[in-house]
Write a protein that holds these residues in place. Structure first.
Motif, mmCIF file in Angstrom:
data_model
loop_
_atom_site.group_PDB
_atom_site.id
_atom_site.type_symbol
_atom_site.label_atom_id
_atom_site.label_comp_id
_atom_site.label_asym_id
_atom_site.label_seq_id
_atom_site.Cartn_x
_atom_site.Cartn_y
_atom_site.Cartn_z
ATOM 1 N N TYR A 1 0.865 -1.175 0.000
ATOM 2 C CA TYR A 1 0.000 0.000 0.000
ATOM 3 C C TYR A 1 0.904 1.228 0.000
ATOM 4 N N LYS A 2 0.710 2.089 -0.982
ATOM 5 C CA LYS A 2 1.530 3.290 -1.072
ATOM 6 C C LYS A 2 0.837 4.431 -0.337
ATOM 7 N N TYR B 1 3.832 0.120 2.601
ATOM 8 C CA TYR B 1 3.540 -0.786 3.704
ATOM 9 C C TYR B 1 3.116 -2.131 3.111
ATOM 10 N N PRO B 2 3.726 -3.226 3.536
ATOM 11 C CA PRO B 2 3.343 -4.528 2.970
ATOM 12 C C PRO B 2 1.979 -4.974 3.474
ATOM 13 N N ARG C 1 13.539 -8.782 1.056
ATOM 14 C CA ARG C 1 12.807 -7.632 1.561
ATOM 15 C C ARG C 1 13.669 -6.380 1.407
ATOM 16 N N PRO C 2 13.584 -5.699 0.276
ATOM 17 C CA PRO C 2 14.415 -4.505 0.082
ATOM 18 C C PRO C 2 13.997 -3.377 1.013
ATOM 19 N N ASP C 3 14.955 -2.533 1.375
ATOM 20 C CA ASP C 3 14.651 -1.379 2.224
ATOM 21 C C ASP C 3 13.811 -0.339 1.493
ATOM 22 N N VAL D 1 11.272 4.529 -2.763
ATOM 23 C CA VAL D 1 10.282 4.721 -1.691
ATOM 24 C C VAL D 1 10.557 3.702 -0.589
ATOM 25 N N PRO D 2 10.770 4.144 0.654
ATOM 26 C CA PRO D 2 11.082 3.201 1.743
ATOM 27 C C PRO D 2 9.926 2.239 2.015
ATOM 28 N N VAL D 3 10.297 1.029 2.423
ATOM 29 C CA VAL D 3 9.318 -0.007 2.747
ATOM 30 C C VAL D 3 9.344 -0.258 4.248
ATOM 31 N N HIS D 4 8.186 -0.162 4.899
ATOM 32 C CA HIS D 4 8.080 -0.387 6.345
ATOM 33 C C HIS D 4 7.644 -1.840 6.599
ATOM 34 N N TRP D 5 8.629 -2.728 6.576
ATOM 35 C CA TRP D 5 8.309 -4.149 6.728
ATOM 36 C C TRP D 5 7.756 -4.471 8.116
#
Length: 210
Positions: A125-126, A148-149, A160-162, A167-171
């Motif tokens: 979700y962007k 957000y995954p 799981r790329p950063d 755009v940063p990913v909040h795993w």
């Protein structure tokens, strides 16, 4: 087969305003929320060890304020009906496993990115929002973006790329998306009140003539 994101924004704004200003829409959503959560909602697990975890999450003060108390559940039900969408963020502490539930406003979620081979399987979700901070009495703003995954999208840790596309990913903050009112392959929900908005306005205007 789907509203543009800007068109959905317009529909959501109309629906929110109708809930606040139109007694017909307001009453319908209030009655529904009372039927859903008015007598309270509780959860439990059969196995004691699992139940301890469930109860700790359910009774957490922050989670009660956001979702799990009776009043918060009624607010969430109204939000779901009025906007068609709920985006619940599950902030997870990797060390303790504690989960804090918070929500993202539907207006901030600009895209639902799905599996390229399966539109019904969301991956990310962007979120796009304006962050406001206070510094020495001055308010500064900055535009932020993040991915957000989906809570079910759990690739191996080495996959799981950063960031994706810068755009940063909040795993550690997966999202659970609940939506209603959509049809076909719509990735976003549509307010349940959408089909009644014009009718409710017409009825109110007709009653105001007398």
């Amino acid at each position: 087969g789907e509203f543009s994101r800007d068109a959905l924004d317009t529909i959501v704004r109309r629906s929110r305003y109708a809930y606040l200003s139109n007694p017909l829409i307001n009453h319908a959503l209030e009655v529904q929320s009372h039927y859903v959560a008015g007598l309270g909602v509780d959860v439990a697990a059969a196995f004691p060890a699992v139940n301890d975890v469930v109860r700790a999450c359910w009774e957490d003060p922050g989670n009660r304020a956001e979702l799990t108390s009776d009043a918060a559940l009624q607010r969430a039900d109204i939000e779901l009906s009025a906007t068609g969408n709920l985006f619940l963020v599950l902030f997870t502490d990797a060390a303790t496993g504690r989960v804090r539930v918070r929500s993202i406003a539907v207006e901030e979620v600009r895209d639902v990115i799905t599996d390229p081979e399966d539109v019904r399987t969301p991956w990310f979700y962007k979120r796009v929002w304006v962050e406001r901070r206070q510094n020495n009495g001055q308010t500064t703003t900055a535009r932020r973006e993040a991915l957000y995954p989906d809570w079910r999208h759990q690739p191996a840790r080495n996959k799981r790329p950063d960031a994706i596309g810068g755009v940063p990913v909040h795993w550690s903050a997966p999202v659970m998306h609940r939506h209603v009112g959509g049809i076909g392959r719509m990735r976003f929900g549509v307010p349940e009140t959408y089909s009644a908005l014009d009718w409710a306005i017409a009825v109110r205007e007709d009653l105001e003539r007398f």
